[in-house]
Design an enzyme around this catalytic site. Structure first.
Site, short mmCIF file in Angstrom:
data_model
loop_
_atom_site.label_atom_id
_atom_site.label_comp_id
_atom_site.label_asym_id
_atom_site.label_seq_id
_atom_site.Cartn_x
_atom_site.Cartn_y
_atom_site.Cartn_z
N LYS A 194 54.86 37.47 31.93
CA LYS A 194 54.21 38.71 31.49
C LYS A 194 54.91 39.27 30.26
CE LYS A 194 52.47 39.67 36.13
NZ LYS A 194 52.62 40.39 37.41
N GLN B 154 56.75 44.74 40.06
CA GLN B 154 56.41 43.40 40.55
C GLN B 154 56.58 43.34 42.06
OE1 GLN B 154 55.10 40.95 38.69
NE2 GLN B 154 55.05 39.45 40.33
N ASP C 221 48.73 48.37 36.57
CA ASP C 221 48.45 47.29 37.51
C ASP C 221 47.51 47.77 38.63
OD1 ASP C 221 48.86 44.59 37.77
OD2 ASP C 221 50.46 44.79 39.24
#
Ligand code: GUN
Length: 289
Positions: free
Chosen positions: A54, A98, A121
């Site tokens: 990413k 994450q 996200d």
């Protein structure tokens, strides 16, 4: 029938070129590049690899990324403080925590700390709740399911009134993709490990989304001829013929499915590149807001 392959790499490449142009425009307007703050806790090799990928993608398109790397032993307050620091940082437009977090960390409490305007996200509980409610708009939607919806749209596939089956019920893929397909007016059935006769359910589907983490689970005789099959799985299997000693396969038996499906994604090269691309797209959108 031989399935048309949905090429996630090609769509991702095209979108990333557009994102790069947008990031350059933000840079000249704001005097700084769009910024993504990444929180990674612990040393799970797969998570570390995803974060590296990413961050590399950010660099490619001109998004500035900044990482808070915390040890697995980090206290709850340290993880929440890392999120708050990004909330308060005017150079950071989006925040990625994450997952999974170590078992010792209360995930919901951490996700609740993400500022809604920076939840690129789409995994803040309020945003997931809004996604499931009529007339409510999340600030952002989760990267992987948003990438799946984009691939379906790019292929010109109509969803309204279609039978969709989602295999898997994770918070970041199975749940939101089922909500997004419902919002697109598909009739959605959600399957999981306790579903009694999975092939019987998938055989009636016009659209199958496999997101369960079981290598090559979905076989040719599970599919209705012409079905749209989206494979979100990414499982490594030992492969002595490969230099690396392993290879990636999806949750769908690709070689079998391609003879029955109408549309099919590959692994790798299908949904994976779209996950990263949608995160970049959301980060740009946050910077443009
Ligand atoms: N872990 C695996 N995939 C994802 C993802 O798309 N987002 C986050 N935050 N964590 C993940």
């Amino acid at each position: 029938m031989t399935a048309t392959i949905i090429d996630g790499r090609a769509v991702a490449r095209r979108m990333q070129a557009e994102i790069q142009t947008g990031a350059d425009q933000v840079a000249s307007r704001l005097g700084r590049r769009p910024g993504l703050g990444v929180v990674l806790v612990g040393d799970d090799p797969a998570s570390a690899m995803y974060v590296r990928m990413k961050q590399r993608a950010c660099e490619r398109v001109g998004i500035q990324s900044s990482a808070s790397l915390l040890p697995a032993s980090a206290a709850q307050a340290e993880v929440e403080n890392a999120v708050r620091a990004f909330n308060d940082d005017a150079d950071i437009d989006g925040i990625l925590v994450q997952l999974p977090l170590p078992d010792s960390i209360d995930e919901e409490a951490v996700l609740n700390e993400i500022s809604l305007s920076k939840d690129v996200d789409g995994i803040h509980p309020v945003n997931l709740g809004r996604l499931g409610m009529r007339g409510r708009n999340p600030t952002f939607t989760p990267a992987t399911p948003t990438g799946v919806m984009r691939l379906i749209a790019e292929s010109g596939i109509e969803l309204s009134g279609k039978e969709a089956v989602v295999i898997g019920r994770s918070n970041i893929v199975g749940l939101p993709i089922a909500l997004m397909l419902t919002n697109a007016d598909a009739t959605v059935t959600r399957c999981h490990s306790r579903t009694v006769d999975l092939p019987m359910v998938t055989r009636r589907a016009d659209i199958v989304v496999a997101a369960v983490g079981q290598p090559e689970l979905v076989k040719a005789d599970w599919l209705k001829p012409g079905a749209v099959v989206i494979d979100v799985g990414s499982n490594s299997l030992p492969d002595p013929t490969s230099d690396k000693g392993y290879r990636y396969v999806g949750d769908v038996d690709f070689e079998q499915a391609r003879d029955v499906a109408g549309w099919l994604t590959k692994v790798p090269g299908g949904v994976g590149p779209m996950t990263i691309t949608m995160l970049l797209a959301n980060t740009l959108k946050a910077a443009q807001a």
